[in-house]
Write an enzyme that holds these catalytic residues in place. Structure first.
Site, mmCIF file in Angstrom:
data_model
loop_
_atom_site.group_PDB
_atom_site.id
_atom_site.type_symbol
_atom_site.label_atom_id
_atom_site.label_comp_id
_atom_site.label_asym_id
_atom_site.label_seq_id
_atom_site.Cartn_x
_atom_site.Cartn_y
_atom_site.Cartn_z
ATOM 1 N N LYS A 54 82.328 78.030 15.968
ATOM 2 C CA LYS A 54 81.294 79.072 15.934
ATOM 3 C C LYS A 54 80.925 79.484 17.348
ATOM 4 C CE LYS A 54 79.540 77.549 11.473
ATOM 5 N NZ LYS A 54 78.601 76.709 10.716
ATOM 6 N N GLN A 98 73.509 73.018 11.749
ATOM 7 C CA GLN A 98 74.707 72.638 10.996
ATOM 8 C C GLN A 98 74.367 71.576 9.946
ATOM 9 O OE1 GLN A 98 77.836 74.106 11.362
ATOM 10 N NE2 GLN A 98 78.369 72.915 9.545
ATOM 11 N N ASP A 121 71.808 82.171 8.843
ATOM 12 C CA ASP A 121 72.524 81.557 7.722
ATOM 13 C C ASP A 121 71.981 82.059 6.378
ATOM 14 O OD1 ASP A 121 74.698 79.946 8.191
ATOM 15 O OD2 ASP A 121 73.535 78.134 8.622
#
Ligand code: NAD
Length: 284
Positions: A54, A98, A121
């Protein structure tokens, strides 16, 4: 004729190039690039690979990225404090924590701590609710990726029968909502679903997001269906595979995405898209 291949890698590359272009055009005028902070707690090897990919993708597209690696022993309150610092950092447009988090940290508390305006997200309840009522702000990256892959093969969604196998908060449920919003009739399946094959055989659009290799076999697929495989499974021989028995299903389907090289790279591309959208919002 074998199904058309939905090449997630190529599609992701073109989306990342578009993001790079937009960043190059806007950043000099604004005086800063879009910023994404990625937080990793502990040393889960798969998570380490994901966050590095990422961050690398951000750098290649000209975004400013900050990788914050915290030890496994980090307390929940220390993590919330770190998120709060980033919520107030004006150079940061997106915050990603994460998952999975260590057992002593409650995912829900952490997701709730991220400002909904920086929740690229799309997991915060405010953003999940916005999607539910058809007014999305940030769409969760993986289902957003699936929608872009469907668009890339002009899969008709209005009136289509769409079957989503797997009903998690991060993939299956938000994807079902996005498909519904696009006019599809949705069937959302989970581990308790009876006679799964009967459901999947109705699908014009079939998406599997379970995490079980060869769950979807050729006899479960309607001829000509568009099949998107979200699953990521590590086989005993070390190879990666999706949920779909690719070689057997390809001759039946109309279009199909591979693993690897399908939803995975597209998920990262959509994270960049969400961060860019957030940057536009913050620099209006
Ligand atoms: P999860 O474990 O949170 O959810 C799995 C879902 O599948 C649950 O709803 C469960 O009820 C359902 N399920 C389990 N067995 C089933 C069965 N036999 N039949 C029907 N449904 C069944 O998983 P998740 O986080 O949504 O991830 C699912 C898969 O997608 C995993 O393989 C994961 O690695 C992968 N994934 C890939 C990406 C990507 O970027 N490509 C992103 C997220 C998740």
């Amino acid at each position: 004729m074998p199904a058309r291949l939905i090449d997630g890698l190529a599609l992701a590359q073109s989306i990342r190039a578009e993001v790079k272009n937009e960043v190059a055009q806007k950043a000099p005028a604004v005086g800063r690039a879009p910023g994404l902070a990625v937080i990793l707690v502990g040393e889960n090897p798969a998570s380490q690979v994901y966050v590095r990919n990422k961050v690398k993708a951000c750098q290649e597209a000209g975004l400013h990225s900050q990788l914050i690696e915290l030890p496994l022993t980090t307390s929940q309150s220390a993590l919330v404090a770190e998120i709060d610092r980033l919520n107030h950092d004006r150079t940061i447009d997106g915050i990603l924590v994460q998952l999975p988090l260590p057992d002593h940290i409650d995912d829900h508390v952490i997701i709730h701590a991220i400002s909904p305006e920086k929740d690229v997200d799309g997991f915060h309840p405010a953003n999940a609710g916005a999607l539910l009522i058809g007014r999305p702000r940030f769409r969760p990256c993986t289902p957003y990726a699936v929608m872009r892959m469907l668009a890339s093969v002009q899969a008709p969604l209005r009136g289509a029968e769409a079957v989503v196998v797997g009903a998690s908060n991060i993939v299956g449920k938000p994807l079902a909502l996005m498909l519904l919003q696009a006019g599809a009739t949705i069937t959302l399946c989970n581990s308790k679903t009876q006679n799964l094959a009967e459901k999947t055989r109705r699908a014009d659009i079939l998406v599997s997001a379970v995490g079980r290799p060869k769950l979807i076999t050729a006899d479960m697929v309607k001829p000509g269906a568009v099949v998107i495989d979200v699953g990521i499974n590590r086989l005993a021989n070390g190879a990666l595979a999706g949920d779909v028995d690719f070689d057997a299903v390809r001759p039946v389907a109309g279009a199909i995405s591979p693993v690897p090289g399908g939803v995975g790279p597209m998920t990262i591309a959509m994270l960049l898209v969400n961060t860019l959208e957030s940057f536009h919002e913050h620099t209006r």
